[in-house]
Design a protein around this motif. Structure first.
Motif, PDB file in Angstrom:
ATOM      1  N   UNK A  66       0.863  -1.181   0.000  1.00 11.43           N
ATOM      2  CA  UNK A  66       0.000   0.000   0.000  1.00 11.43           C
ATOM      3  C   UNK A  66       0.899   1.231   0.000  1.00 11.43           C
ATOM      4  N   UNK A  67       0.531   2.231  -0.800  1.00 17.30           N
ATOM      5  CA  UNK A  67       1.274   3.484  -0.782  1.00 17.30           C
ATOM      6  C   UNK A  67       0.462   4.539  -0.057  1.00 17.30           C
ATOM      7  N   UNK A  68       1.086   5.180   0.927  1.00 17.13           N
ATOM      8  CA  UNK A  68       0.427   6.219   1.698  1.00 17.13           C
ATOM      9  C   UNK A  68       1.034   7.565   1.319  1.00 17.13           C
ATOM     10  N   UNK A  69       0.261   8.429   0.627  1.00 12.92           N
ATOM     11  CA  UNK A  69       0.828   9.690   0.127  1.00 12.92           C
ATOM     12  C   UNK A  69       1.277  10.613   1.251  1.00 12.92           C
ATOM     13  N   UNK A  70       2.163  11.537   0.894  1.00 13.48           N
ATOM     14  CA  UNK A  70       2.644  12.530   1.854  1.00 13.48           C
ATOM     15  C   UNK A  70       1.540  13.509   2.221  1.00 13.48           C
ATOM     16  N   UNK A  71       1.754  14.237   3.314  1.00 16.97           N
ATOM     17  CA  UNK A  71       0.801  15.258   3.741  1.00 16.97           C
ATOM     18  C   UNK A  71       0.747  16.396   2.719  1.00 16.97           C
ATOM     19  N   UNK A  72      -0.343  17.153   2.779  1.00 19.01           N
ATOM     20  CA  UNK A  72      -0.499  18.321   1.907  1.00 19.01           C
ATOM     21  C   UNK A  72       0.280  19.522   2.434  1.00 19.01           C
ATOM     22  N   UNK A  73       0.915  19.380   3.552  1.00 20.72           N
ATOM     23  CA  UNK A  73       1.712  20.442   4.160  1.00 20.72           C
ATOM     24  C   UNK A  73       3.071  19.866   4.516  1.00 20.72           C
ATOM     25  N   UNK A  74       4.026  20.743   4.855  1.00 23.35           N
ATOM     26  CA  UNK A  74       5.399  20.281   5.105  1.00 23.35           C
ATOM     27  C   UNK A  74       5.994  21.102   6.243  1.00 23.35           C
ATOM     28  N   UNK A  75       6.385  20.426   7.304  1.00 22.60           N
ATOM     29  CA  UNK A  75       6.917  21.100   8.494  1.00 22.60           C
ATOM     30  C   UNK A  75       8.425  20.866   8.580  1.00 22.60           C
ATOM     31  N   UNK A  76       9.166  21.927   8.413  1.00 20.64           N
ATOM     32  CA  UNK A  76      10.631  21.886   8.523  1.00 20.64           C
ATOM     33  C   UNK A  76      11.020  22.692   9.761  1.00 20.64           C
ATOM     34  N   UNK A  77      11.595  22.017  10.731  1.00 18.81           N
ATOM     35  CA  UNK A  77      12.008  22.668  11.968  1.00 18.81           C
ATOM     36  C   UNK A  77      13.527  22.800  11.991  1.00 18.81           C
ATOM     37  N   UNK A  78      14.004  24.001  12.296  1.00 15.26           N
ATOM     38  CA  UNK A  78      15.442  24.239  12.454  1.00 15.26           C
ATOM     39  C   UNK A  78      15.698  24.652  13.893  1.00 15.26           C
ATOM     40  N   UNK A  79      16.650  24.002  14.533  1.00 13.36           N
ATOM     41  CA  UNK A  79      16.900  24.246  15.952  1.00 13.36           C
ATOM     42  C   UNK A  79      18.390  24.231  16.241  1.00 13.36           C
ATOM     43  N   UNK A  80      18.806  25.098  17.144  1.00  8.75           N
ATOM     44  CA  UNK A  80      20.184  25.073  17.630  1.00  8.75           C
ATOM     45  C   UNK A  80      20.320  23.938  18.643  1.00  8.75           C
ATOM     46  N   UNK A  81      21.210  22.986  18.405  1.00 11.92           N
ATOM     47  CA  UNK A  81      21.330  21.866  19.337  1.00 11.92           C
ATOM     48  C   UNK A  81      21.777  22.319  20.722  1.00 11.92           C
ATOM     49  N   UNK A  82      21.213  21.688  21.728  1.00 13.55           N
ATOM     50  CA  UNK A  82      21.542  22.043  23.106  1.00 13.55           C
ATOM     51  C   UNK A  82      22.614  21.113  23.664  1.00 13.55           C
ATOM     52  N   UNK A 110      24.537  31.651  20.257  1.00 16.34           N
ATOM     53  CA  UNK A 110      24.597  31.083  21.603  1.00 16.34           C
ATOM     54  C   UNK A 110      24.444  29.558  21.603  1.00 16.34           C
ATOM     55  N   UNK A 111      24.725  28.918  20.479  1.00 17.96           N
ATOM     56  CA  UNK A 111      24.640  27.455  20.407  1.00 17.96           C
ATOM     57  C   UNK A 111      25.576  26.822  21.424  1.00 17.96           C
ATOM     58  N   UNK A 112      25.119  25.727  22.011  1.00 15.10           N
ATOM     59  CA  UNK A 112      25.901  25.051  23.048  1.00 15.10           C
ATOM     60  C   UNK A 112      26.603  23.801  22.526  1.00 15.10           C
ATOM     61  N   UNK A 113      26.306  23.409  21.306  1.00 20.58           N
ATOM     62  CA  UNK A 113      26.875  22.184  20.747  1.00 20.58           C
ATOM     63  C   UNK A 113      26.944  22.320  19.227  1.00 20.58           C
ATOM     64  N   UNK A 114      28.046  21.859  18.640  1.00 21.47           N
ATOM     65  CA  UNK A 114      28.195  21.943  17.185  1.00 21.47           C
ATOM     66  C   UNK A 114      28.326  20.569  16.535  1.00 21.47           C
TER      67      UNK A 114
END
Length: 238
Positions: A66-82, A110-114
Motif C-alpha cells: 500500500x502506498x500512503x501519500x505525503x501530507x499536503x503540508x510540510x513542516x521543517x524545523x530548524x533548531x540550535x542543538x543544546x 549562543x549554540x551550546x553544541x556543534x
C-alpha cells in the motif's frame, strides 16, 4: 498492528538484519507463515509473510503493498542543538511521533553544541516511526550556520517563522500559520537568539511568533511548534 523497517525492498523477497530478526522471532515470537508489516520510510506499507523464521537472518516475502501519500503540508524545523544529548534524542523521538517532515540543526550565536551523532539520531527516528506507525521517515540534516539557512532561497515559498521570548512578541504561531503550506520555523538555544540574529531573520522575511506565555526549554519549544502546525492543518475542516 506492529510496524518494522527495512530498506531492502527492491526484490519481492528479502532478509532482515540480525537485530530486526531477533526482535521479530525471539522477542515477538513470530513464526513461519505469519504476516508482518514493513515500511521503507518512503510511504510504502508492505504486507509480508515470514518464509524462514531464522532469528539471525529472517527471510520475508512481500505479499502486497500500500502506498500512503505525503501530507499536503510540510513542516521543517530548524533548531540550535543544546548541550544535553539525551534531551536532543528525546526531542527527535517526539517530533517524529507528532509528525515533523524535516529537521535541520543550526549553529547560532549562543549554540551550546556543534557536533551531533546523526547516525544515532537516525536510529531514533526509525524507532519512533515504527512505534507511531508512520511510513515516511523525516529528513535529518547536519548542522549548518544560521545565516546560511536564513538566506537560503529554497525557502522563499515557505511560511517562515522565528520563535523567541519577548513580551512584545505575543501573537501565537497558531494564529499566524495558514493551513496546507510548507513551513520553516526556527527555535533557538537555551540562551535564545541574539538581537542581531532576530533582525537578520526579519530582513529575510521571517515572521516573529509566540509559543505561549511560558518560557520553554528549546526541546519543549520544538515539540510545541510542530504540534501547533499539526493542529493548524488537522483542525482546518472542523
Amino acid at each position: 498492528m506492529q510496524l518494522f523497517f527495512t530498506s531492502q525492498t527492491t526484490e519481492n523477497q528479502f532478509e532482515l538484519d540480525s537485530e530486526e530478526s531477533k526482535h521479530l522471532i525471539k522477542v515477538l515470537r513470530k513464526s513461519q507463515g505469519d504476516t508482518v508489516y514493513f515500511t521503507d520510510g518512503r510511504g510504502n506499507l508492505y504486507h509480508c509473510k515470514i518464509i524462514d523464521a531464522n532469528a539471525k537472518k529472517a527471510v520475508l516475502r512481500i505479499e502486497d503493498r500500500e502506498f500512503q501519500p505525503e501530507d499536503d503540508y510540510y513542516i521543517h524545523l530548524a533548531i540550535s542543538p543544546t548541550k544535553n544529548a539525551d534531551r536532543m534524542e528525546w526531542m527527535i523521538e517526539k517530533l517524529t511521533e507528532i509528525g515533523v517532515h524535516e529537521i535541520t540543526f543550526m549553529e547560532s550565536e549562543f549554540s551550546e553544541r556543534s557536533h551531533l551523532k546523526l547516525e544515532r539520531l537516525e536510529k531514533k527516528i526509525v524507532a519512533a516511526c515504527k512505534q507511531s506507525l508512520k511510513t515516511w521517515l523525516p529528513k535529518l540534516n547536519p548542522v549548518r550556520p544560521m545565516k546560511e539557512l536564513l538566506q537560503d532561497q529554497q525557502f522563499n515559498d515557505y511560511q517562515r517563522f522565528i520563535a523567541y521570548v519577548d513580551k512584545e512578541n505575543d501573537r501565537h504561531l497558531f494564529a499566524k500559520a495558514k493551513a496546507d503550506q510548507a513551513y520553516l520555523i526556527l527555535i533557538g538555544p537555551e540562551g535564545d537568539f541574539s538581537q542581531q540574529e532576530i533582525q537578520l531573520a526579519f530582513d529575510n522575511h521571517f515572521l516573529p511568533c509566540s509559543l505561549g506565555k511560558s518560557r520553554l526549554r528549546s526541546e519543549t519549544a520544538a515539540v510545541a511548534a510542530v504540534h501547533t502546525l499539526q493542529l493548524v492543518n488537522n483542525l482546518k475542516d472542523l
